[in-house]
Scaffold this motif. Structure first.
Motif, PDB file in Angstrom:
ATOM      1  N   ASP A  39      -3.260  12.899  -7.849  1.00  0.00           N
ATOM      2  CA  ASP A  39      -2.128  12.468  -8.077  1.00  0.00           C
ATOM      3  C   ASP A  39      -1.558  11.792  -6.603  1.00  0.00           C
ATOM      4  OD1 ASP A  39       0.437  11.879  -8.771  1.00  0.00           O
ATOM      5  OD2 ASP A  39       0.939  14.085  -9.424  1.00  0.00           O
ATOM      6  N   GLY A  40      -1.895  10.680  -6.562  1.00  0.00           N
ATOM      7  CA  GLY A  40      -1.532   9.991  -5.379  1.00  0.00           C
ATOM      8  C   GLY A  40      -0.039   9.672  -5.327  1.00  0.00           C
ATOM      9  N   ARG A  45       4.912  11.046  -2.216  1.00  0.00           N
ATOM     10  CA  ARG A  45       6.482  11.555  -1.899  1.00  0.00           C
ATOM     11  C   ARG A  45       6.509  12.630  -1.272  1.00  0.00           C
ATOM     12  NH1 ARG A  45      11.278  10.367  -1.023  1.00  0.00           N
ATOM     13  NH2 ARG A  45      12.648  11.725  -1.957  1.00  0.00           N
ATOM     14  N   MET A  46       5.554  13.622  -1.312  1.00  0.00           N
ATOM     15  CA  MET A  46       5.692  14.668  -0.712  1.00  0.00           C
ATOM     16  C   MET A  46       5.619  14.287   0.863  1.00  0.00           C
ATOM     17  SD  MET A  46       3.155  18.111  -0.510  1.00  0.00           S
ATOM     18  CE  MET A  46       1.926  17.532   0.372  1.00  0.00           C
ATOM     19  N   ASP A  47       4.662  13.463   1.023  1.00  0.00           N
ATOM     20  CA  ASP A  47       4.523  13.024   2.488  1.00  0.00           C
ATOM     21  C   ASP A  47       5.731  12.514   3.134  1.00  0.00           C
ATOM     22  OD1 ASP A  47       2.479  12.817   4.834  1.00  0.00           O
ATOM     23  OD2 ASP A  47       2.638  10.625   4.564  1.00  0.00           O
ATOM     24  N   VAL A  48       6.511  11.575   2.400  1.00  0.00           N
ATOM     25  CA  VAL A  48       7.937  11.058   2.603  1.00  0.00           C
ATOM     26  C   VAL A  48       8.764  12.202   3.074  1.00  0.00           C
ATOM     27  CG1 VAL A  48      10.039   9.835   2.059  1.00  0.00           C
ATOM     28  CG2 VAL A  48       7.578   8.861   1.717  1.00  0.00           C
ATOM     29  N   LYS A 110      10.150  20.111  -7.469  1.00  0.00           N
ATOM     30  CA  LYS A 110      11.533  19.970  -8.081  1.00  0.00           C
ATOM     31  C   LYS A 110      11.955  18.660  -8.685  1.00  0.00           C
ATOM     32  CE  LYS A 110      15.034  22.869  -6.964  1.00  0.00           C
ATOM     33  NZ  LYS A 110      16.108  23.399  -5.941  1.00  0.00           N
ATOM     34  N   GLU A 111      11.743  17.840  -7.675  1.00  0.00           N
ATOM     35  CA  GLU A 111      11.889  16.403  -7.968  1.00  0.00           C
ATOM     36  C   GLU A 111      11.168  15.576  -8.986  1.00  0.00           C
ATOM     37  OE1 GLU A 111      11.201  12.331  -5.427  1.00  0.00           O
ATOM     38  OE2 GLU A 111      12.833  13.621  -4.595  1.00  0.00           O
ATOM     39  N   ARG A 112      10.120  16.181  -9.075  1.00  0.00           N
ATOM     40  CA  ARG A 112       9.211  15.543 -10.117  1.00  0.00           C
ATOM     41  C   ARG A 112       8.875  16.444 -11.345  1.00  0.00           C
ATOM     42  NH1 ARG A 112       6.294  11.252  -8.370  1.00  0.00           N
ATOM     43  NH2 ARG A 112       4.679  11.695  -9.918  1.00  0.00           N
ATOM     44  N   ARG A 113       9.655  17.529 -11.562  1.00  0.00           N
ATOM     45  CA  ARG A 113       9.807  18.274 -12.548  1.00  0.00           C
ATOM     46  C   ARG A 113       8.317  18.702 -12.897  1.00  0.00           C
ATOM     47  NH1 ARG A 113      14.749  17.810 -15.286  1.00  0.00           N
ATOM     48  NH2 ARG A 113      15.995  15.985 -14.616  1.00  0.00           N
ATOM     49  N   THR A 114       7.795  19.347 -11.977  1.00  0.00           N
ATOM     50  CA  THR A 114       6.717  19.982 -12.109  1.00  0.00           C
ATOM     51  C   THR A 114       6.384  21.435 -11.435  1.00  0.00           C
ATOM     52  OG1 THR A 114       3.964  19.656 -12.040  1.00  0.00           O
ATOM     53  CG2 THR A 114       5.241  18.788 -10.237  1.00  0.00           C
ATOM     54  N   THR A 115       5.529  21.908 -11.116  1.00  0.00           N
ATOM     55  CA  THR A 115       5.321  23.187 -10.283  1.00  0.00           C
ATOM     56  C   THR A 115       4.014  23.273  -9.449  1.00  0.00           C
ATOM     57  OG1 THR A 115       3.693  24.571 -11.760  1.00  0.00           O
ATOM     58  CG2 THR A 115       6.169  24.093 -12.503  1.00  0.00           C
ATOM     59  N   PRO A 116       4.239  24.301  -8.423  1.00  0.00           N
ATOM     60  CA  PRO A 116       3.244  24.287  -7.583  1.00  0.00           C
ATOM     61  C   PRO A 116       1.924  24.852  -8.307  1.00  0.00           C
ATOM     62  CG  PRO A 116       5.078  25.318  -6.607  1.00  0.00           C
ATOM     63  CD  PRO A 116       5.323  25.084  -8.005  1.00  0.00           C
ATOM     64  N   ASP A 117       1.812  25.415  -9.485  1.00  0.00           N
ATOM     65  CA  ASP A 117       0.629  25.795 -10.153  1.00  0.00           C
ATOM     66  C   ASP A 117       0.034  24.853 -11.123  1.00  0.00           C
ATOM     67  OD1 ASP A 117       0.582  28.334  -8.756  1.00  0.00           O
ATOM     68  OD2 ASP A 117       2.092  29.035 -10.232  1.00  0.00           O
ATOM     69  N   THR A 118       0.934  23.593 -11.280  1.00  0.00           N
ATOM     70  CA  THR A 118       0.450  22.574 -12.300  1.00  0.00           C
ATOM     71  C   THR A 118      -0.662  21.921 -11.448  1.00  0.00           C
ATOM     72  OG1 THR A 118       2.570  22.614 -13.161  1.00  0.00           O
ATOM     73  CG2 THR A 118       1.218  20.423 -13.610  1.00  0.00           C
ATOM     74  N   SER A 119      -1.864  21.597 -12.396  1.00  0.00           N
ATOM     75  CA  SER A 119      -2.986  20.594 -11.822  1.00  0.00           C
ATOM     76  C   SER A 119      -2.378  19.398 -11.746  1.00  0.00           C
ATOM     77  CB  SER A 119      -3.972  20.562 -12.750  1.00  0.00           C
ATOM     78  OG  SER A 119      -5.075  20.255 -12.315  1.00  0.00           O
ATOM     79  N   PRO A 120      -2.707  18.669 -10.433  1.00  0.00           N
ATOM     80  CA  PRO A 120      -3.636  18.892  -9.390  1.00  0.00           C
ATOM     81  C   PRO A 120      -2.808  19.224  -8.088  1.00  0.00           C
ATOM     82  CG  PRO A 120      -3.416  16.524  -9.547  1.00  0.00           C
ATOM     83  CD  PRO A 120      -2.435  17.116 -10.708  1.00  0.00           C
ATOM     84  N   VAL A 121      -1.681  19.876  -8.178  1.00  0.00           N
ATOM     85  CA  VAL A 121      -0.781  20.122  -7.044  1.00  0.00           C
ATOM     86  C   VAL A 121      -1.673  20.542  -5.859  1.00  0.00           C
ATOM     87  CG1 VAL A 121       1.141  20.920  -6.037  1.00  0.00           C
ATOM     88  CG2 VAL A 121       1.308  19.838  -8.292  1.00  0.00           C
TER      89      VAL A 121
END
Length: 218
Positions: A39-40, A45-48, A110-121
């Protein structure tokens, strides 16, 4: 980061870390272009956000304002010439990984409406370890001549200090912080206190990494 590199003295403690971090950022950018991550868009976004947390403290220090406790040792001791460049570089990575990284994962999820446990984070998070391992090896090799010029006892003392920090171990610890913080993300009081505790602990490690070692007479 290139502006900081040009603006600060090369021996400035923040500049020593900045050179290392610029290399990490360049590697991540190249890996994004090569579709290295599942998930590039998330990693980009996380890098920013991740970089923004660091740059916020740089700007605060320039303005004479307080910096986060995780970054305080590096900022406070940035002009101490008894401290080697590699100590500054790793102390910066300690602050950025042990504190900022967990927050960047939380904020991006939070911003992308996902979770740390959601693949492929988590899987993509682990892939960054390979890039960081490359940079850590490069940095240690780059600063090795500093150690070679030291007396044997001095080199042993500094090597002992530096051996207390591992980027891979720091990233593992940061993921544990993600797991701790995520359930508290919408409870400001407990979330803020947990973040403050992580910052203080990270600052303590940074202070250890920046221990000045009195050099023996030549």
């Amino acid at each position: 980061m290139k502006r900081i590199d040009a603006e600060f003295d090369a021996r400035d403690g923040v500049a020593c870390f900045n050179r290392m971090y610029l290399r990490v950022t360049e590697l991540v950018a190249a890996s994004l272009a090569e579709n290295y991550f599942a998930d590039g868009a998330f990693i980009e976004r996380m890098d920013v956000i991740f970089a923004g947390l660091y740059l916020r403290n740089v700007e605060a220090a320039k303005a004479g304002n307080p910096v986060n406790a995780a970054w305080r040792p590096l900022v406070d001791l940035r002009d101490d010439r008894r401290i080697l460049s590699i100590q500054y570089a790793l102390a910066g990575m300690n602050a950025h990984i042990n504190h900022d990284l967990a927050l960047s994962v939380i904020l991006t999820c939070k911003e992308r409406r996902t979770t740390p446990d959601t693949s492929p984070v988590h899987a993509d998070y682990l892939k960054v370890n390979e890039l960081l391992a490359r940079v850590e090896a490069e940095v240690r090799a780059e600063f090795e001549p500093e150690l070679v010029r030291l007396a044997t006892a001095d080199a042993e003392s500094i090597t002992h200090i530096l051996s207390t920090f591992s980027i891979e171990a720091a990233r593992d610890a940061s993921w544990l912080s993600v797991q701790l913080l995520w359930p508290q993300r919408d409870i400001p009081f407990t979330y803020d206190r947990a973040c403050a505790g992580i910052a203080e602990t990270t600052g303590m490690v940074g202070r250890l990494l920046l221990t000045p070692v009195p050099l023996s007479a030549s």
